[in-house]
Design a protein around this motif. Structure first.
Motif, PDB file in Angstrom:
ATOM      1  N   HIS A  24      -2.463  12.863  27.492  1.00  0.00           N
ATOM      2  CA  HIS A  24      -1.060  12.625  27.822  1.00  0.00           C
ATOM      3  C   HIS A  24      -0.945  12.180  29.282  1.00  0.00           C
ATOM      4  N   SER A  25      -0.371  11.004  29.491  1.00  0.00           N
ATOM      5  CA  SER A  25      -0.301  10.440  30.840  1.00  0.00           C
ATOM      6  C   SER A  25       0.542  11.309  31.777  1.00  0.00           C
ATOM      7  N   ARG A  28      -1.696  14.034  33.058  1.00  0.00           N
ATOM      8  CA  ARG A  28      -2.658  13.504  34.033  1.00  0.00           C
ATOM      9  C   ARG A  28      -1.974  13.243  35.374  1.00  0.00           C
ATOM     10  N   THR A  29      -0.751  12.714  35.318  1.00  0.00           N
ATOM     11  CA  THR A  29      -0.020  12.437  36.559  1.00  0.00           C
ATOM     12  C   THR A  29       0.246  13.725  37.327  1.00  0.00           C
ATOM     13  N   GLU A  46     -10.100   9.374  35.247  1.00  0.00           N
ATOM     14  CA  GLU A  46      -9.086   9.986  34.393  1.00  0.00           C
ATOM     15  C   GLU A  46      -9.373   9.576  32.960  1.00  0.00           C
ATOM     16  N   GLN A  48      -8.731   9.583  28.854  1.00  0.00           N
ATOM     17  CA  GLN A  48      -7.631   9.712  27.903  1.00  0.00           C
ATOM     18  C   GLN A  48      -8.082  10.278  26.562  1.00  0.00           C
TER      19      GLN A  48
END
Length: 222
Positions: A24-25, A28-29, A46, A48
């Motif tokens: 999930h972006s 990660r952010t 990073e 995915q």
């Protein structure tokens, strides 16, 4: 795992490399922002999905990897196994949305260096990551409460979890044996052991118990 009042921070002479693995972006952010605020931390990758996480682990052999328990292609437990093979010095922090006691207990038994819920406060994540980079271990407080309150947790071996997952898919002993490269007799022995451990008497009860306790979450196959 535990906590104390002050967290040793990485020394200024050391650079700590980190890989973030989550599908999930937004997660990660958030993790990137927290980790980037720590001194001497450099995020080198990073991932995915689980395959990317393994590839980054082999390539960078990072100081630490933050790892989601459930990812596409390879789940967190499978990534952990490969990481220990290719980069055994990498410290592993699991950041998970799974709250079942069975799943959390499995991760604790696997010996990860940190265990956090995705609902953790940023301040606690920062504190925990700092400690882990400095060589300690950390168990997030909500997880600690969940595990302390448990009445009984059934601990399964990795092979038992693999077979449990295949059973829930409706595979026969012969099909499971072929998939895992073991004999049908070995599958039958593990299956009988599973049912005895869980106190169930049918495949339907086995599946229902496993889903209820979250025993399938760390064992999903690609």
């Amino acid at each position: 795992m535990g906590t104390s009042d002050s967290a040793p921070m990485p020394g200024s002479e050391t650079e700590w490399t980190v890989v973030i693995a989550d599908d999930h972006s937004v997660v990660r952010t958030g993790l990137r922002e927290i980790l980037s605020s720590l001194p001497c931390v450099r995020i080198v990758g990073e991932a995915q999905n689980g395959l990317e996480a393994i590839a980054y682990g082999k390539r960078y052999q990072p100081s630490m990897m933050t790892l989601d328990a459930g990812m596409p292609m390879c789940n967190g437990m499978e990534v952990l196994g490969e990481l220990r093979r290719w980069s055994p010095q990498t410290r592993v922090c699991v950041v998970t949305g799974f709250t079942s006691v069975g799943s959390l207990s499995d991760w604790r038994s696997a010996g990860v260096d940190g265990l956090f819920l995705k609902s953790s406060e940023p301040t606690e994540l920062r504190e925990g990551f700092s400690r882990i980079l400095a060589g300690s271990t950390y168990l997030q407080r909500d997880i600690r409460c969940l595990l302390d309150d448990r009445q009984q947790v059934v601990e399964l071996t990795l092979r038992e979890r693999q077979i449990l997952h295949q059973v829930t898919l409706g595979l026969s002993n012969a099909e499971i044996a072929d998939k895992l490269s073991i004999s049908p007799k070995t599958v039958d022995n593990h299956r009988s052991s599973l049912m005895a451990k869980l106190g169930v008497h049918s495949v339907a009860q086995l599946v229902a118990y496993a889903l209820k306790e979250g025993l399938l979450e760390p064992a999903r196959q690609a």
